[in-house]
Design a protein around this motif. Structure first.
Motif, PDB file in Angstrom:
ATOM      1  N   UNK A  95       0.790  -1.230   0.000  1.00 18.68           N
ATOM      2  CA  UNK A  95       0.000   0.000   0.000  1.00 18.68           C
ATOM      3  C   UNK A  95       0.821   1.278   0.000  1.00 18.68           C
ATOM      4  N   UNK A  96       2.144   1.161  -0.128  1.00 24.35           N
ATOM      5  CA  UNK A  96       3.016   2.332  -0.181  1.00 24.35           C
ATOM      6  C   UNK A  96       3.687   2.382  -1.541  1.00 24.35           C
ATOM      7  N   UNK A  97       4.031   3.588  -1.979  1.00 21.26           N
ATOM      8  CA  UNK A  97       4.672   3.771  -3.275  1.00 21.26           C
ATOM      9  C   UNK A  97       6.127   4.169  -3.083  1.00 21.26           C
ATOM     10  N   UNK A  98       6.989   3.626  -3.959  1.00 25.12           N
ATOM     11  CA  UNK A  98       8.410   3.891  -3.904  1.00 25.12           C
ATOM     12  C   UNK A  98       8.914   4.276  -5.289  1.00 25.12           C
ATOM     13  N   UNK A  99       9.687   5.355  -5.346  1.00 24.19           N
ATOM     14  CA  UNK A  99      10.299   5.807  -6.591  1.00 24.19           C
ATOM     15  C   UNK A  99      11.791   5.507  -6.513  1.00 24.19           C
ATOM     16  N   UNK A 100      12.352   4.966  -7.605  1.00 23.66           N
ATOM     17  CA  UNK A 100      13.771   4.662  -7.655  1.00 23.66           C
ATOM     18  C   UNK A 100      14.389   5.313  -8.880  1.00 23.66           C
ATOM     19  N   UNK A 101      15.460   6.079  -8.655  1.00 24.87           N
ATOM     20  CA  UNK A 101      16.219   6.706  -9.740  1.00 24.87           C
ATOM     21  C   UNK A 101      17.678   6.755  -9.326  1.00 24.87           C
ATOM     22  N   UNK A 102      18.552   6.445 -10.241  1.00 25.78           N
ATOM     23  CA  UNK A 102      20.000   6.459  -9.980  1.00 25.78           C
ATOM     24  C   UNK A 102      20.372   5.659  -8.732  1.00 25.78           C
ATOM     25  N   UNK A 103      19.702   4.536  -8.514  1.00 25.40           N
ATOM     26  CA  UNK A 103      20.019   3.666  -7.391  1.00 25.40           C
ATOM     27  C   UNK A 103      19.482   4.112  -6.049  1.00 25.40           C
ATOM     28  N   UNK A 104      18.798   5.254  -5.997  1.00 23.77           N
ATOM     29  CA  UNK A 104      18.230   5.743  -4.743  1.00 23.77           C
ATOM     30  C   UNK A 104      16.716   5.577  -4.773  1.00 23.77           C
ATOM     31  N   UNK A 105      16.152   5.165  -3.651  1.00 23.36           N
ATOM     32  CA  UNK A 105      14.710   4.946  -3.539  1.00 23.36           C
ATOM     33  C   UNK A 105      14.138   5.859  -2.470  1.00 23.36           C
ATOM     34  N   UNK A 106      13.003   6.487  -2.798  1.00 19.23           N
ATOM     35  CA  UNK A 106      12.299   7.311  -1.815  1.00 19.23           C
ATOM     36  C   UNK A 106      10.856   6.827  -1.720  1.00 19.23           C
ATOM     37  N   UNK A 107      10.284   6.963  -0.536  1.00 22.52           N
ATOM     38  CA  UNK A 107       8.879   6.618  -0.322  1.00 22.52           C
ATOM     39  C   UNK A 107       8.027   7.838  -0.635  1.00 22.52           C
ATOM     40  N   UNK A 108       6.924   7.600  -1.326  1.00 22.77           N
ATOM     41  CA  UNK A 108       6.009   8.661  -1.718  1.00 22.77           C
ATOM     42  C   UNK A 108       4.644   8.365  -1.113  1.00 22.77           C
ATOM     43  N   UNK A 109       4.070   9.358  -0.450  1.00 20.46           N
ATOM     44  CA  UNK A 109       2.727   9.210   0.116  1.00 20.46           C
ATOM     45  C   UNK A 109       1.708   9.761  -0.883  1.00 20.46           C
ATOM     46  N   UNK A 110       0.723   8.960  -1.217  1.00 25.11           N
ATOM     47  CA  UNK A 110      -0.360   9.381  -2.101  1.00 25.11           C
ATOM     48  C   UNK A 110      -1.591   9.610  -1.244  1.00 25.11           C
ATOM     49  N   UNK A 111      -2.105  10.845  -1.289  1.00 26.26           N
ATOM     50  CA  UNK A 111      -3.287  11.214  -0.518  1.00 26.26           C
ATOM     51  C   UNK A 111      -4.280  11.845  -1.483  1.00 26.26           C
ATOM     52  N   UNK A 112      -5.199  11.042  -2.015  1.00 26.48           N
ATOM     53  CA  UNK A 112      -6.142  11.539  -3.013  1.00 26.48           C
ATOM     54  C   UNK A 112      -5.404  11.891  -4.286  1.00 26.48           C
ATOM     55  N   UNK A 113      -5.380  13.174  -4.629  1.00 24.37           N
ATOM     56  CA  UNK A 113      -4.670  13.612  -5.833  1.00 24.37           C
ATOM     57  C   UNK A 113      -3.380  14.365  -5.486  1.00 24.37           C
ATOM     58  N   UNK A 114      -2.835  14.090  -4.308  1.00 18.35           N
ATOM     59  CA  UNK A 114      -1.635  14.779  -3.836  1.00 18.35           C
ATOM     60  C   UNK A 114      -0.524  13.784  -3.525  1.00 18.35           C
ATOM     61  N   UNK A 115       0.680  14.075  -4.018  1.00 18.46           N
ATOM     62  CA  UNK A 115       1.878  13.296  -3.692  1.00 18.46           C
ATOM     63  C   UNK A 115       2.724  14.086  -2.711  1.00 18.46           C
ATOM     64  N   UNK A 116       3.228  13.410  -1.688  1.00 20.79           N
ATOM     65  CA  UNK A 116       4.118  14.043  -0.718  1.00 20.79           C
ATOM     66  C   UNK A 116       5.345  13.165  -0.580  1.00 20.79           C
ATOM     67  N   UNK A 117       6.520  13.805  -0.637  1.00 16.94           N
ATOM     68  CA  UNK A 117       7.754  13.059  -0.469  1.00 16.94           C
ATOM     69  C   UNK A 117       8.885  13.998  -0.100  1.00 16.94           C
ATOM     70  N   UNK A 118       9.992  13.390   0.341  1.00 22.59           N
ATOM     71  CA  UNK A 118      11.165  14.158   0.723  1.00 22.59           C
ATOM     72  C   UNK A 118      12.283  13.830  -0.261  1.00 22.59           C
ATOM     73  N   UNK A 119      12.946  14.871  -0.773  1.00 27.89           N
ATOM     74  CA  UNK A 119      13.994  14.690  -1.765  1.00 27.89           C
ATOM     75  C   UNK A 119      15.092  15.713  -1.522  1.00 27.89           C
TER      76      UNK A 119
END
Length: 128
Positions: A95-119
């Motif tokens: 139930x959680x989303x993860x984005x991976x780019x250049x070997x680094x992965x971050x967790x992304x929170x999806x709340x309705x039509x809003x994405x929240x993450x730390x980068x």
């Protein structure tokens, strides 16, 4: 009278189909644009929203645009003075989303039509 009833049934069927398609499209796929960001810089907390300026750069909703595709790829474009583009993959786990780019992965929170993450020390909010 039969035509009126047939028309009403057709409208109800189309409405039900639209609701079904909307319910099925609640995943992460879509295009998200900059809404706000916050960060700590030298002990000073900075919070910026769309429409504000930072260091001479006006932050429009196109300052950060993320396109998340159904094929489990994404692209994020950042245009804050100079434009950079990053691509990668995404996945859903437990139930959680993860984005991976250049070997680094971050967790992304999806709340309705809003994405929240730390980068890179910034907390970002993007809106569909």
């Amino acid at each position: 009278m039969k035509k009126v009833i047939a028309s009403i049934v057709t409208v109800i069927a189309v409405f039900a189909l639209c609701l079904t398609l909307t319910a099925c499209s609640t995943g992460i796929a879509g295009t998200y644009k900059f809404e706000s960001m916050s960060m700590d810089q030298g002990g000073l907390k900075i919070e910026l929203k769309v429409g504000e300026s930072y260091m001479g750069v006006s932050l429009s909703e196109d300052a950060i645009v993320m396109t998340v595709k159904d094929d489990n790829t994404f692209e994020i474009k950042m245009n804050m003075g100079d434009e950079t583009t990053e691509t990668g993959t995404w996945e859903e786990k437990d139930g959680k989303y993860y984005l991976t780019a250049d070997g680094e992965t971050i967790e992304v929170a999806l709340d309705g039509n809003t994405l929240k993450f730390e980068m890179e020390g910034m907390k970002l909010v993007l809106k569909k």
